[in-house]
Motif scaffolding. Structure first.
Motif, mmCIF file in Angstrom:
data_model
loop_
_atom_site.group_PDB
_atom_site.id
_atom_site.type_symbol
_atom_site.label_atom_id
_atom_site.label_comp_id
_atom_site.label_asym_id
_atom_site.label_seq_id
_atom_site.Cartn_x
_atom_site.Cartn_y
_atom_site.Cartn_z
ATOM 1 N N THR A 70 0.821 -1.213 0.000
ATOM 2 C CA THR A 70 0.000 0.000 0.000
ATOM 3 C C THR A 70 0.858 1.268 0.000
ATOM 4 O O THR A 70 0.496 2.286 0.595
ATOM 5 N N GLY A 71 1.984 1.198 -0.672
ATOM 6 C CA GLY A 71 2.894 2.340 -0.717
ATOM 7 C C GLY A 71 2.641 3.248 -1.909
ATOM 8 O O GLY A 71 1.494 3.476 -2.306
ATOM 9 N N TYR A 72 3.735 3.748 -2.482
ATOM 10 C CA TYR A 72 3.638 4.679 -3.596
ATOM 11 C C TYR A 72 3.666 3.934 -4.925
ATOM 12 O O TYR A 72 4.325 2.901 -5.057
ATOM 13 N N PRO A 73 2.987 4.460 -5.964
ATOM 14 C CA PRO A 73 3.007 3.784 -7.269
ATOM 15 C C PRO A 73 4.366 3.898 -7.930
ATOM 16 O O PRO A 73 5.094 4.872 -7.740
ATOM 17 N N ALA A 74 4.692 2.874 -8.723
ATOM 18 C CA ALA A 74 5.962 2.863 -9.445
ATOM 19 C C ALA A 74 5.818 1.984 -10.677
ATOM 20 O O ALA A 74 4.958 1.103 -10.742
ATOM 21 N N LEU A 266 4.574 16.441 -22.869
ATOM 22 C CA LEU A 266 4.126 15.612 -21.748
ATOM 23 C C LEU A 266 5.271 15.342 -20.779
ATOM 24 O O LEU A 266 5.056 15.229 -19.565
ATOM 25 N N ALA A 267 6.482 15.259 -21.285
ATOM 26 C CA ALA A 267 7.638 15.007 -20.419
ATOM 27 C C ALA A 267 7.872 16.143 -19.434
ATOM 28 O O ALA A 267 8.595 15.974 -18.442
ATOM 29 N N ARG A 268 7.251 17.302 -19.671
ATOM 30 C CA ARG A 268 7.404 18.437 -18.766
ATOM 31 C C ARG A 268 6.446 18.381 -17.573
ATOM 32 O O ARG A 268 6.525 19.229 -16.679
ATOM 33 N N VAL A 269 5.536 17.407 -17.552
ATOM 34 C CA VAL A 269 4.663 17.269 -16.389
ATOM 35 C C VAL A 269 5.530 16.929 -15.178
ATOM 36 O O VAL A 269 6.320 15.971 -15.224
ATOM 37 N N PRO A 270 5.441 17.675 -14.084
ATOM 38 C CA PRO A 270 6.310 17.414 -12.926
ATOM 39 C C PRO A 270 6.110 16.011 -12.370
ATOM 40 O O PRO A 270 4.983 15.487 -12.343
ATOM 41 N N GLU A 271 7.179 15.397 -11.929
ATOM 42 C CA GLU A 271 7.115 14.039 -11.400
ATOM 43 C C GLU A 271 6.114 13.932 -10.252
ATOM 44 O O GLU A 271 5.422 12.918 -10.104
ATOM 45 N N GLU A 272 6.014 14.980 -9.441
ATOM 46 C CA GLU A 272 5.143 14.897 -8.268
ATOM 47 C C GLU A 272 3.667 14.768 -8.636
ATOM 48 O O GLU A 272 2.847 14.351 -7.808
ATOM 49 N N VAL A 273 3.288 15.121 -9.872
ATOM 50 C CA VAL A 273 1.891 14.945 -10.292
ATOM 51 C C VAL A 273 1.494 13.475 -10.204
ATOM 52 O O VAL A 273 0.403 13.128 -9.752
ATOM 53 N N GLY A 274 2.396 12.591 -10.633
ATOM 54 C CA GLY A 274 2.113 11.166 -10.577
ATOM 55 C C GLY A 274 1.966 10.629 -9.173
ATOM 56 O O GLY A 274 1.328 9.591 -8.959
ATOM 57 N N HIS A 275 2.533 11.336 -8.196
ATOM 58 C CA HIS A 275 2.422 10.885 -6.808
ATOM 59 C C HIS A 275 0.989 11.036 -6.284
ATOM 60 O O HIS A 275 0.636 10.449 -5.259
ATOM 61 N N ALA A 277 -1.630 9.900 -7.709
ATOM 62 C CA ALA A 277 -2.385 8.682 -7.992
ATOM 63 C C ALA A 277 -2.210 7.699 -6.835
ATOM 64 O O ALA A 277 -1.158 7.639 -6.197
ATOM 65 N N SER A 278 -3.216 6.914 -6.581
ATOM 66 C CA SER A 278 -3.156 5.898 -5.533
ATOM 67 C C SER A 278 -2.491 4.634 -6.063
ATOM 68 O O SER A 278 -2.805 4.169 -7.165
ATOM 69 N N HIS A 279 -1.584 4.056 -5.276
ATOM 70 C CA HIS A 279 -0.972 2.789 -5.680
ATOM 71 C C HIS A 279 -2.031 1.703 -5.829
ATOM 72 O O HIS A 279 -2.002 0.917 -6.790
ATOM 73 N N LEU A 280 -2.982 1.643 -4.892
ATOM 74 C CA LEU A 280 -4.062 0.664 -5.033
ATOM 75 C C LEU A 280 -4.924 0.986 -6.251
ATOM 76 O O LEU A 280 -5.482 0.075 -6.875
#
Length: 393
Positions: A70-74, A266-275, A277-280
């Motif tokens: 239940t951690g961070y998505p990767a 799209l590569a300019r979207v900051p990495e933290e945006v993906g954080h 999202a829920s891993h589940l």
């Protein structure tokens, strides 16, 4: 009214998910659909479905919980699952390198709009359209320019071109937020229509952002065409998710997909945006796209049955209501203007009939006098809802 449980197999051999749950089971839910109104109201409004969780999704979530995963998505599991699904269903395979994880489709749209427009720039929409388009675009400090649908509820190309001209006035950047398939009308845009959109967008220098959250929900007789796959769509973006098709709105995760010419943007979207999202959510959406095809086909068969049933019920009980059966989504757009209920018939159906529908005015120009009805329920609930609507008159 307490609908019976049904387990009649759909054409796929899998039981129709819309016939699985009794009203008493559904009223135990604590989500928005079932808690926004008193218990005597039948809720056929917000885009939640009256279905059990698809078995592949339930298994994936149960295993993740068992492991404490239940951690961070990767990783690229979600993007890979979408690519395989899109190739099977739509003959389109977006590469993981052209994909970004975002919290959900609307927040992903906002992030993409920030890539191609600035504060005060215009975003074109086609009303009547999903109300959060207005709310999120405004919150992002962009301004709406409307290009209303035609009388046939399809894209009106003269109106669209005129909107592009207004949006690009003074040479400012502009974007076009396309709804593909269209919510609330259920219109599924053809390849020829989308190629004409692409030609106009190129001519006027407008970047296209396509909301394709309902893409897996195209019904028999129509076919979804991913916008970045059409000729001229190479500089566009699409936002996709398993949320609507597998009833996963509470498990947040979506994907932004760039056409080949938009990959650097799209590569300019900051990495933290993906954080966000829920891993589940990633686990659930990946399982749905990868292993939930039979369940989806059974659902589509059930929605197809319900759209035919709705047409029969309206003809019998509410013949003055105009309705074009949706080609996609599980939503029906009902023109109630002949009933004389004013701009917001949903308020009357709620007060007098105890049926909750979406109010038409919130969908922008063309919404007054209309309601949106959610077909993703049992035939018994749908039948009772239309009976109550008729009795409200």
């Amino acid at each position: 009214m307490t609908p019976r449980r049904h387990d009649t197999p759909a054409r796929t051999g899998t039981a129709n998910p819309l016939r699985r749950l009794a009203l008493g089971d559904l009223r135990r839910r604590t989500s928005m659909k079932w808690r926004a109104h008193p218990e005597d109201v039948l809720p056929l409004w917000v885009a939640e479905m009256d279905v059990p969780l698809a078995d592949p999704v339930a298994r994936a979530l149960t295993e993740a919980v068992r492991l404490g995963d239940t951690g961070y998505p990767a990783g690229t599991e979600y993007a890979d699952a979408l690519a395989a699904f899109a190739e099977r269903r739509w003959n389109w395979r977006p590469g993981a390198e052209h994909t970004a994880l975002v919290p959900d489709v609307m927040l992903g749209i906002v992030e993409v709009l920030r890539l191609v427009t600035g504060p005060g720039d215009a975003v074109v929409v086609n009303p009547p359209v999903y109300p959060p388009f207005y709310a999120f675009v405004g919150h992002a400090d962009r301004r709406i320019v409307e290009a209303p649908l035609g009388a046939d509820l399809r894209l009106d190309f003269p109106a669209l071109e005129a909107a592009f001209v207004r949006a690009r006035a003074e040479g400012r950047p502009a974007a076009y937020l396309l709804c593909n398939p269209h919510n609330p009308t259920g219109t599924v845009h053809t390849r020829a229509e989308l190629e004409r959109v692409a030609s106009l967008a190129r001519e006027h220098g407008v970047r296209v952002v396509s909301d394709e959250i309902h893409a897996p929900l195209v019904l028999p007789g129509a076919r979804h065409v991913p916008y970045p796959s059409v000729r001229g769509g190479e500089s566009a973006f699409a936002l996709l998710s398993a949320s609507k098709a597998w009833n996963l709105a509470g498990l947040k995760a979506a994907l932004a997909v760039a056409g080949p010419e938009a990959a650097e943007d799209l590569a300019r979207v900051p990495e933290e945006v993906g954080h966000g999202a829920s891993h589940l959510g990633v686990v659930a959406h990946s399982a749905a796209l990868r292993d939930g095809g039979d369940w989806l086909d059974a659902l589509l068969a059930g929605v197809d049955e319900n759209r035919r049933l709705l047409a029969e019920l309206l003809a019998r009980h509410l013949p003055e209501v105009r309705h074009r059966a949706p080609q996609g989504t599980y939503l029906a757009w009902l023109d109630c203007r002949a009933l004389g209920l004013g701009d917001d018939p949903a308020a009357v159906f709620l007060e007098r009939g105890r049926v909750a529908l979406n109010s038409g005015p919130g969908f922008g120009t063309g919404g007054a006098g209309h309601v949106r009805l959610n077909l993703a329920t049992s035939p018994e609930i749908l039948t009772e809802a239309v009976r109550r609507m008729a009795a409200a008159l």
